[in-house]
Write an enzyme that holds these catalytic residues in place. Structure first.
Site, mmCIF file in Angstrom:
data_model
loop_
_atom_site.group_PDB
_atom_site.id
_atom_site.type_symbol
_atom_site.label_atom_id
_atom_site.label_comp_id
_atom_site.label_asym_id
_atom_site.label_seq_id
_atom_site.Cartn_x
_atom_site.Cartn_y
_atom_site.Cartn_z
ATOM 1 N N GLU A 1 52.431 80.308 71.565
ATOM 2 C CA GLU A 1 52.861 79.393 72.654
ATOM 3 C C GLU A 1 52.068 79.974 73.851
ATOM 4 O O GLU A 1 52.190 81.122 74.490
ATOM 5 C CB GLU A 1 54.438 79.634 72.958
ATOM 6 C CG GLU A 1 55.174 79.138 71.849
ATOM 7 C CD GLU A 1 55.474 77.714 71.639
ATOM 8 O OE1 GLU A 1 54.852 76.749 72.746
ATOM 9 O OE2 GLU A 1 56.245 77.187 70.740
ATOM 10 N N HIS B 1 51.944 69.322 66.920
ATOM 11 C CA HIS B 1 52.260 67.928 66.999
ATOM 12 C C HIS B 1 51.286 67.007 67.192
ATOM 13 O O HIS B 1 50.162 67.290 66.456
ATOM 14 C CB HIS B 1 53.148 67.697 68.419
ATOM 15 C CG HIS B 1 54.147 68.869 68.671
ATOM 16 N ND1 HIS B 1 55.299 69.101 67.800
ATOM 17 C CD2 HIS B 1 54.193 69.931 69.614
ATOM 18 C CE1 HIS B 1 56.003 69.969 68.306
ATOM 19 N NE2 HIS B 1 55.406 70.933 69.183
#
Length: 327
Positions: free
Chosen positions: A291, A117
């Site tokens: 993650e 992101h």
């Protein structure tokens, strides 16, 4: 990174299967996480499921990749919780080969780090919502990512960890490139993220993320590319080396951070295989996603917002890459 977008689609989260731990599991569990399971068996808390149940799930998933699953978001209030550590004597070949301080010897190796992101994505929604080709289908260019309940953004977390990793890996002589370094207003799109690793002829690429699942869902997981051969996507040559990279990263992440594999995805193995991610589908070099924890869980959030823990996360991932590159 659980928002609906280019790399995740909402589906029901999953809990690992429960059952007794037996000595036979040691031969079934992926080598990178054996140390964690032994630690759990002798009473470690690990910060995850807190029992041997995760070991059963790991053994079940060792022979076949976990089914693609994306957790959903939920709210929780942030609080601080003590972080457990692993017994230093518990290790595995995958973890040992990258253990200790990073000592150099990576001259000539190219590593691409992909901070997931971008903090500026919030101001450029039209740009990041346009669709791009990921081989199997089309998805949005990028998403905003998630955040802790206190407002600490995933995009800030990923960039911080990526920059710490760059420092560690450059000290060993590696050429390290970031797909974005806080130097662009938004993105890049997922197809460009893959292309940057390919064009660099990277020896390894790791995409850094943090999840946005429900409170109570804790731990990390590493996402591996599945076999895809459609349109512009062909992962057949990178599936095996990417899995080795992912196992090395997972094993060293456990050892350095003391963090447990996810208790809600991957059946306790810390490894998940996906075929719907553009960043993996379009890669032609070994690549995985990690993650690092769940930003929407208060205990995980306390770790993710800690600079000291982020340094450990950077070191664990870096040592996994070093272990993979040294073989």
């Amino acid at each position: 990174m659980s928002y609906v977008g280019p790399d995740f689609e909402t589906s029901e989260s999953r809990r690992p299967r429960r059952g007794p731990l037996t000595v036979a599991l040691a031969a079934l569990v992926p080598g990178a996480l054996l140390g964690w399971l032994v630690y759990e068996a002798v009473g470690g808390t690990g910060g995850g499921s807190g029992s041997s149940a995760g070991a059963v799930g790991a053994a079940a998933s060792a022979s076949a990749p976990a089914s693609p699953t994306t957790p959903t978001r939920d709210d929780d209030k942030a609080s601080v919780s003590a972080k457990p550590t692993l017994a230093p004597s518990v290790s595995t070949p995958a973890a040992r080969s990258g253990s200790g301080s990073l000592k150099g010897g990576l001259t000539g190796k190219v590593i691409v780090i992909d901070p997931g992101h971008n903090p500026g994505n919030f101001q450029h929604t039209a740009a990041i919502n346009r669709t791009v080709d990921i081989g199997t289908n089309s998805k949005e260019c990028d998403t905003t990512g998630t955040a802790t309940n206190s407002g600490y953004e995933e995009a800030k977390f990923t960039l911080d960890v990526a920059q710490r990793m760059r420092t560690l890996l450059q000290r060993q002589g590696a050429t390290v490139k970031l797909t974005q370094d806080g130097d662009r207003p938004y993105g890049p799109c997922v197809d460009e993220r893959a292309r940057l690793g390919n064009q660099a002829h990277a020896d390894a690429v790791v995409s850094i993320h943090a999840d946005g699942s429900a409170a109570g869902n804790r731990g990390f997981h590493v996402i591996l590319p599945g076999g895809v051969h459609a349109g512009a996507a062909d992962t057949r040559t990178i599936v095996a080396p990417s899995r080795e990279l992912g196992e090395r990263v997972a094993g060293n992440f456990v050892r350095v951070t003391g963090t447990a594999p996810s208790n809600y995805i991957g059946d306790g193995s810390g490894l998940v295989t996906r075929t719907d991610l553009g960043g993996l589908n379009l890669s032609t070099v070994p690549k995985v996603f990690i993650e690092c924890g769940n930003m929407r869980d208060s205990t995980d959030a306390a770790l993710l917002t800690s600079g000291a823990w982020r340094q450990k996360a950077a070191q664990g991932i870096s040592e996994g890459i070093v272990s993979f590159l040294r073989g």
